[in-house]
Motif scaffolding. Sequence first.
Motif, PDB file in Angstrom:
ATOM      1  N   ILE A  40       0.842  -1.203   0.000  1.00  0.00           N
ATOM      2  CA  ILE A  40       0.000   0.000   0.000  1.00  0.00           C
ATOM      3  C   ILE A  40       0.874   1.248   0.000  1.00  0.00           C
ATOM      4  CG2 ILE A  40      -1.604   1.358   1.409  1.00  0.00           C
ATOM      5  CD1 ILE A  40      -2.881  -1.320   2.260  1.00  0.00           C
ATOM      6  N   ASN A  41       1.939   1.231   0.789  1.00  0.00           N
ATOM      7  CA  ASN A  41       2.851   2.363   0.845  1.00  0.00           C
ATOM      8  C   ASN A  41       3.542   2.578  -0.505  1.00  0.00           C
ATOM      9  OD1 ASN A  41       4.282   4.483   1.940  1.00  0.00           O
ATOM     10  ND2 ASN A  41       5.885   3.170   2.766  1.00  0.00           N
ATOM     11  N   LYS A  42       3.968   1.506  -1.167  1.00  0.00           N
ATOM     12  CA  LYS A  42       4.604   1.623  -2.482  1.00  0.00           C
ATOM     13  C   LYS A  42       3.632   2.181  -3.523  1.00  0.00           C
ATOM     14  CE  LYS A  42       8.125  -1.934  -2.093  1.00  0.00           C
ATOM     15  NZ  LYS A  42       8.612  -3.239  -2.590  1.00  0.00           N
ATOM     16  N   LYS A  43       2.393   1.743  -3.474  1.00  0.00           N
ATOM     17  CA  LYS A  43       1.398   2.255  -4.418  1.00  0.00           C
ATOM     18  C   LYS A  43       1.152   3.734  -4.201  1.00  0.00           C
ATOM     19  CE  LYS A  43      -1.132  -2.050  -5.089  1.00  0.00           C
ATOM     20  NZ  LYS A  43      -2.391  -2.775  -4.858  1.00  0.00           N
ATOM     21  N   ARG A  44       1.071   4.147  -2.939  1.00  0.00           N
ATOM     22  CA  ARG A  44       0.886   5.567  -2.635  1.00  0.00           C
ATOM     23  C   ARG A  44       2.058   6.401  -3.105  1.00  0.00           C
ATOM     24  NH1 ARG A  44      -1.062   5.685   3.391  1.00  0.00           N
ATOM     25  NH2 ARG A  44      -3.068   4.784   2.946  1.00  0.00           N
ATOM     26  N   ARG A  45       3.252   5.904  -2.854  1.00  0.00           N
ATOM     27  CA  ARG A  45       4.464   6.623  -3.259  1.00  0.00           C
ATOM     28  C   ARG A  45       4.531   6.735  -4.782  1.00  0.00           C
ATOM     29  NH1 ARG A  45      10.215   5.455  -3.906  1.00  0.00           N
ATOM     30  NH2 ARG A  45      11.332   7.315  -3.237  1.00  0.00           N
ATOM     31  N   LYS A  46       4.238   5.645  -5.472  1.00  0.00           N
ATOM     32  CA  LYS A  46       4.252   5.657  -6.929  1.00  0.00           C
ATOM     33  C   LYS A  46       3.199   6.625  -7.462  1.00  0.00           C
ATOM     34  CE  LYS A  46       3.870   2.654 -10.931  1.00  0.00           C
ATOM     35  NZ  LYS A  46       3.601   1.302 -11.411  1.00  0.00           N
ATOM     36  N   SER A  47       2.036   6.607  -6.875  1.00  0.00           N
ATOM     37  CA  SER A  47       0.973   7.520  -7.289  1.00  0.00           C
ATOM     38  C   SER A  47       1.381   8.970  -7.067  1.00  0.00           C
ATOM     39  CB  SER A  47      -0.293   7.205  -6.499  1.00  0.00           C
ATOM     40  OG  SER A  47      -1.268   8.168  -6.726  1.00  0.00           O
ATOM     41  N   ARG A  48       2.033   9.250  -5.941  1.00  0.00           N
ATOM     42  CA  ARG A  48       2.489  10.606  -5.645  1.00  0.00           C
ATOM     43  C   ARG A  48       3.558  11.049  -6.655  1.00  0.00           C
ATOM     44  NH1 ARG A  48       4.964  10.081  -0.677  1.00  0.00           N
ATOM     45  NH2 ARG A  48       2.956   9.423   0.100  1.00  0.00           N
ATOM     46  N   MET A  49       4.478  10.152  -6.999  1.00  0.00           N
ATOM     47  CA  MET A  49       5.510  10.493  -7.982  1.00  0.00           C
ATOM     48  C   MET A  49       4.893  10.754  -9.349  1.00  0.00           C
ATOM     49  SD  MET A  49       8.850   8.195  -7.102  1.00  0.00           S
ATOM     50  CE  MET A  49       8.028   6.631  -6.910  1.00  0.00           C
ATOM     51  N   GLN A  50       3.930   9.928  -9.740  1.00  0.00           N
ATOM     52  CA  GLN A  50       3.260  10.144 -11.020  1.00  0.00           C
ATOM     53  C   GLN A  50       2.520  11.468 -11.030  1.00  0.00           C
ATOM     54  OE1 GLN A  50       0.809   6.660 -11.303  1.00  0.00           O
ATOM     55  NE2 GLN A  50       2.399   5.462 -12.345  1.00  0.00           N
ATOM     56  N   ARG A  51       1.848  11.776  -9.941  1.00  0.00           N
ATOM     57  CA  ARG A  51       1.120  13.035  -9.845  1.00  0.00           C
ATOM     58  C   ARG A  51       2.067  14.230  -9.912  1.00  0.00           C
ATOM     59  NH1 ARG A  51      -1.340  12.287  -5.078  1.00  0.00           N
ATOM     60  NH2 ARG A  51       0.277  13.411  -3.979  1.00  0.00           N
ATOM     61  N   ASP A  52       3.215  14.146  -9.234  1.00  0.00           N
ATOM     62  CA  ASP A  52       4.196  15.232  -9.274  1.00  0.00           C
ATOM     63  C   ASP A  52       4.818  15.377 -10.660  1.00  0.00           C
ATOM     64  OD1 ASP A  52       3.713  15.849  -6.657  1.00  0.00           O
ATOM     65  OD2 ASP A  52       5.489  14.818  -5.874  1.00  0.00           O
ATOM     66  N   LEU A  53       5.077  14.257 -11.319  1.00  0.00           N
ATOM     67  CA  LEU A  53       5.634  14.309 -12.666  1.00  0.00           C
ATOM     68  C   LEU A  53       4.638  14.935 -13.644  1.00  0.00           C
ATOM     69  CD1 LEU A  53       8.082  13.537 -14.412  1.00  0.00           C
ATOM     70  CD2 LEU A  53       6.899  11.392 -14.888  1.00  0.00           C
ATOM     71  N   ILE A  54       3.392  14.557 -13.543  1.00  0.00           N
ATOM     72  CA  ILE A  54       2.355  15.156 -14.392  1.00  0.00           C
ATOM     73  C   ILE A  54       2.210  16.634 -14.088  1.00  0.00           C
ATOM     74  CG2 ILE A  54      -0.126  15.190 -14.862  1.00  0.00           C
ATOM     75  CD1 ILE A  54      -0.049  12.120 -14.570  1.00  0.00           C
ATOM     76  N   TYR A  55       2.293  16.994 -12.822  1.00  0.00           N
ATOM     77  CA  TYR A  55       2.213  18.395 -12.425  1.00  0.00           C
ATOM     78  C   TYR A  55       3.334  19.213 -13.080  1.00  0.00           C
ATOM     79  CZ  TYR A  55       2.555  22.494  -9.393  1.00  0.00           C
ATOM     80  OH  TYR A  55       2.644  23.766  -8.921  1.00  0.00           O
ATOM     81  N   ILE A  56       4.537  18.657 -13.069  1.00  0.00           N
ATOM     82  CA  ILE A  56       5.665  19.375 -13.679  1.00  0.00           C
ATOM     83  C   ILE A  56       5.504  19.466 -15.187  1.00  0.00           C
ATOM     84  CG2 ILE A  56       8.140  19.229 -14.170  1.00  0.00           C
ATOM     85  CD1 ILE A  56       8.537  18.192 -11.369  1.00  0.00           C
ATOM     86  N   THR A  57       5.177  18.354 -15.826  1.00  0.00           N
ATOM     87  CA  THR A  57       5.121  18.348 -17.286  1.00  0.00           C
ATOM     88  C   THR A  57       3.902  19.077 -17.850  1.00  0.00           C
ATOM     89  OG1 THR A  57       4.082  16.171 -17.266  1.00  0.00           O
ATOM     90  CG2 THR A  57       6.481  16.258 -17.532  1.00  0.00           C
ATOM     91  N   GLU A  58       2.831  19.127 -17.089  1.00  0.00           N
ATOM     92  CA  GLU A  58       1.621  19.783 -17.593  1.00  0.00           C
ATOM     93  C   GLU A  58       1.500  21.243 -17.155  1.00  0.00           C
ATOM     94  OE1 GLU A  58      -0.651  18.542 -19.755  1.00  0.00           O
ATOM     95  OE2 GLU A  58       0.640  16.767 -19.883  1.00  0.00           O
ATOM     96  N   TYR A  59       1.706  21.481 -15.871  1.00  0.00           N
ATOM     97  CA  TYR A  59       1.438  22.815 -15.333  1.00  0.00           C
ATOM     98  C   TYR A  59       2.683  23.690 -15.196  1.00  0.00           C
ATOM     99  CZ  TYR A  59      -2.994  20.673 -14.265  1.00  0.00           C
ATOM    100  OH  TYR A  59      -4.190  20.018 -14.370  1.00  0.00           O
TER     101      TYR A  59
END
Length: 137
Positions: A40-59
Amino acid sequence: MMFNYYSLITLLPLSNLEKTTICVLIVTILSFLFNLLNSINKKRRKSRMQRDLIYITEYKWNDLINILTFKNHIHHSDIQKTLQIDFKKFDSKYKNILYQELYRIKNYYDINPHNWKTLVNMIFEEGKETSIKKVSY
């Protein structure tokens, strides 16, 4: 009478086999729970990294372009203030993805080499300030 019979059963000592079985069951259950929490912790961390990467590349894409193409030297704190993201959260996979995105900017725009080096060092060296060097004599 039945009540006394059940209470006597609970008072009997356990055999070694029963004790071992109970210990193995407890260890198995604890191991399962630990692995479940870890996944569960790995999934959360991966989701957070994906969200941050999308935030950087999109916004923050235009901000990245502005940072890299700015004619004056930009320091670590300016980049941190502009992007508002902590690169320590990324693992090597997402750092490489981010580097490839930055490399796309490098191919299309005329960038400042110092700003490029500062940003890349900031990403791969976990946020250490590389643009400000103190010299002691």
